[in-house]
Each structure stands twice: as C-alpha cells, then as structure tokens.
Design a protein around this motif. Structure first.
Motif, short mmCIF file in Angstrom:
data_model
loop_
_atom_site.label_atom_id
_atom_site.label_comp_id
_atom_site.label_asym_id
_atom_site.label_seq_id
_atom_site.Cartn_x
_atom_site.Cartn_y
_atom_site.Cartn_z
N TRP A 171 0.81 -1.22 0.00
CA TRP A 171 0.00 0.00 0.00
C TRP A 171 0.84 1.28 0.00
CZ3 TRP A 171 -0.85 -4.28 3.07
CH2 TRP A 171 -1.99 -5.02 2.76
N LEU A 172 2.06 1.20 0.53
CA LEU A 172 2.91 2.39 0.60
C LEU A 172 3.72 2.62 -0.67
CD1 LEU A 172 4.33 2.27 4.26
CD2 LEU A 172 2.50 3.71 3.36
N ALA A 173 4.16 1.55 -1.30
CA ALA A 173 5.00 1.69 -2.49
C ALA A 173 4.20 2.32 -3.63
CB ALA A 173 5.56 0.34 -2.93
N PRO A 174 4.68 3.41 -4.22
CA PRO A 174 3.91 4.08 -5.27
C PRO A 174 3.82 3.30 -6.57
CG PRO A 174 6.04 5.14 -4.97
CD PRO A 174 5.91 4.13 -3.87
N TYR A 175 4.77 2.39 -6.82
CA TYR A 175 4.77 1.63 -8.07
C TYR A 175 5.08 0.17 -7.78
CZ TYR A 175 5.14 6.25 -10.26
OH TYR A 175 4.92 7.55 -10.63
N ASP A 176 4.81 -0.66 -8.77
CA ASP A 176 5.24 -2.05 -8.72
C ASP A 176 6.77 -2.07 -8.73
OD1 ASP A 176 6.06 -4.67 -9.34
OD2 ASP A 176 4.22 -5.07 -10.44
N PRO A 177 7.41 -2.75 -7.77
CA PRO A 177 8.88 -2.70 -7.71
C PRO A 177 9.58 -3.34 -8.91
CG PRO A 177 8.02 -4.36 -6.22
CD PRO A 177 6.84 -3.59 -6.71
N ILE B 154 12.99 3.49 -7.74
CA ILE B 154 13.91 3.15 -6.65
C ILE B 154 13.21 3.15 -5.30
CG2 ILE B 154 15.97 3.91 -5.42
CD1 ILE B 154 17.11 4.92 -8.04
N LEU B 155 12.37 4.15 -5.04
CA LEU B 155 11.68 4.22 -3.76
C LEU B 155 10.82 2.97 -3.52
CD1 LEU B 155 10.85 5.69 -1.19
CD2 LEU B 155 9.10 6.90 -2.53
N SER B 156 10.10 2.54 -4.53
CA SER B 156 9.28 1.34 -4.39
C SER B 156 10.13 0.11 -4.10
CB SER B 156 8.45 1.11 -5.66
OG SER B 156 7.58 2.20 -5.90
N ARG B 157 11.27 0.02 -4.76
CA ARG B 157 12.14 -1.14 -4.55
C ARG B 157 12.79 -1.10 -3.17
NH1 ARG B 157 13.09 -4.52 -8.42
NH2 ARG B 157 15.19 -5.10 -7.74
N ILE B 158 13.07 0.08 -2.65
CA ILE B 158 13.62 0.17 -1.29
C ILE B 158 12.59 -0.28 -0.27
CG2 ILE B 158 14.33 1.82 0.50
CD1 ILE B 158 15.91 3.31 -1.60
N ILE B 159 11.34 0.15 -0.46
CA ILE B 159 10.28 -0.25 0.47
C ILE B 159 10.07 -1.75 0.43
CG2 ILE B 159 7.83 -0.05 1.00
CD1 ILE B 159 7.94 2.83 -0.02
N TRP B 160 9.99 -2.31 -0.77
CA TRP B 160 9.81 -3.76 -0.90
C TRP B 160 11.07 -4.52 -0.48
CZ3 TRP B 160 5.70 -6.89 -1.84
CH2 TRP B 160 4.51 -6.26 -2.25
N GLY B 161 12.24 -3.93 -0.75
CA GLY B 161 13.49 -4.56 -0.33
C GLY B 161 13.59 -4.65 1.18
#
Length: 286
Positions: free
Chosen positions: A42-48, A75-82
């Motif tokens: 829900w927080l990540a703005p895009y699909d990582p 990058i932000l989405s991937r950091i959140i999912w990472g």
C-alpha cells in the motif's frame, strides 16, 4: 515469564528508553521501518518490478522521488519492498537462531558434564568461522533461495545465543528455588521452561536485537555477491549490486539502499542498548 513480570519488564524498559532518547529514537525508527515493510503493497507508489526503459537511470522527479534504476524501475518502491525482504529474512533467521541456540545453551548449562562439553565444543567450532564466511558456505551448498538464506544466517547466530544462554543457566541452576522444584518432583523440562527460561530471557532478547542488525547486514552482503534472494525480487543488497557498475553516472542507485541499511542498523543497535540498560539491575532504580 508471567504476565505480571512481563508488564513490569516492559514498564521498566519504557521508562528507561524514554529517559535515554537515543534508545527511544532507535526503537521508533525500527518500528517505522518494520511497518513500512509490512505495508509495502500500500505504501510503495509503483510495482517494484515494473520497467520503463524510457526512464532508465532517470534522476529524482515529482513522479519518482528517488529516480529510477538501470531498468527504469522506481527506486523508492524497490527500497520499500526490499526492506520487507531484508527484515523478514533477518527476523526469521534470528528467531530461529534464538530458539535453537537458547535451547542448546540451557541444556548445556543445566545438565553440565559431558552434555555441556559436547554442545560447547560444537559451538566453539562454529564461532571459529566469521558469520559472513559461514553464511557464504551454507548458501553456496544449499543454493540461493529465501529459505536457504534464512537457514544460513540462523546457522551463523546459533553459537552466540547458546553461549549467552548457558552462562546464566549455570548460575541459576544452583539457586534455592531450583532445588525446591527438584525436591517437589518437578521434571527437568518443567524446571528449564518455567523457572530457568524466564530468568535468562532478557539477556537473550538483548542479543537478539543486536544480532538482528548483523543478520540484515549479512543478508545484504550475500545478496550483493549474488547469493541472496534471486532477482528480480527487490533486496537492499541486490539493489546495491545492480547499481554498482553505474555508480559514477547515477550514485543514487547505490547510496539510497545503503542509507536504508545504515539507518536500520543504527536504530537496532540503539534499541539493543536500551534493552541492555532495561535489564541491568544497576539501572533499574535510577
């Protein structure tokens, strides 16, 4: 540990953590990052894993706050999912190590003699290998999957938990209430679980908070050298590896995930210091 004891412990920790602002801040930041990882969908703005080649290595913008990586992924989405992957691997592996290592330490300290010598000899052998090298060996043998990564990191942390559980067990088993339990006919299992474990749990939890930071660092290191979770799954170490070749052209590819690792490690170490103070009898009545 009884409910009354647990409430008293948490109240004592809360009071000390509030007075020690660094520990409070560390716990707060660690909690925020844990919540961000849990709420990643829900927080990540895009699909990582969504790629846009037109945005390859694009800088920060209104749509992509931290820019895009070499495949055009946000990058932000991937950091959140990472963070979700790194924290899951870290928490699960340390929980497993705490369970196995704590059990072995209690068994060694409680029974002593030959049992103690055999268990501690094995633990000393494991401690002779650096944690990263041991994790590297285990992952190389089992293969780079999430489950094997958890097993590898847990394997490196079992020995410290066994040693930290053994030392207080040696002292506690000589106490009068343990002798009273034996006189009443309590089984060894009941004495270890009901009477020994609650009295050493605080020391185990302190070590767990400190080793959680080590587990996250080990996961990032193994992902960086290609032995972590397989791509395209986002992990902080994998992001650093992917951006390393283009670090001069787009330093954010390496800097942003590195900052995430640094923040969570500092936060967990500050939290560990607060837990240690909360369990120190000299500080409980300050």
């Amino acid at each position: 540990m009884s409910a009354m004891t647990m409430r008293g412990y948490m109240r004592n920790f809360g009071r000390l953590a509030w007075r020690r602002k660094a520990a409070f801040a560390g716990g707060f930041v660690a909690l925020l990052m844990l919540l961000a990882a849990i709420l990643a969908p829900w927080l990540a703005p895009y699909d990582p894993n969504e790629q846009d080649i037109l945005l390859r290595m694009a800088g920060p913008s209104e749509e992509h706050w931290l820019g895009n990586d070499t495949y055009g992924r946000d990058i932000l989405s991937r950091i959140i999912w990472g963070g979700r992957v790194s924290l899951f691997v870290g928490v699960t592996s340390i929980g497993l190590a705490m369970l196995i290592g704590g059990l072995l330490g209690i068994l060694a300290g409680y029974f002593g003699g030959r049992t103690d010598r055999i268990i501690m000899s094995i633990m000393d052998m494991l401690l002779s290998f650096p944690s990263l090298v041991m994790g590297l060996l285990v992952v190389a043998v089992l293969g780079p999957t999430t489950g094997n990564l958890i097993i590898a990191i847990a394997f490196t942390a079992i020995a410290p938990f066994a040693r930290i559980a053994r030392a207080p067990t040696l002292a506690i088993k000589q106490r009068d209430f343990i002798e009273a339990g034996r006189a009443l006919g309590y089984s060894d299992l009941r004495i270890m679980v009901v009477h020994v474990l609650p009295n050493i749990l605080d020391e185990i939890l302190v070590l767990a908070s400190l080793w959680l930071a080590t587990a996250i660092r080990t996961e990032a290191s193994l992902s960086f050298i290609g032995l972590g979770v397989r791509p395209p799954t986002a992990t902080w170490g994998g992001m650093i590896r992917d951006g390393f070749e283009n670090m001069l052209d787009a330093p954010g590819l390496v800097i942003y995930p590195s900052i995430a690792i640094l923040i969570i490690m500092i936060a967990l170490n500050l939290l560990g210091d607060g837990l240690r103070d909360a369990t120190d009898p000299k500080l409980r009545h300050e």
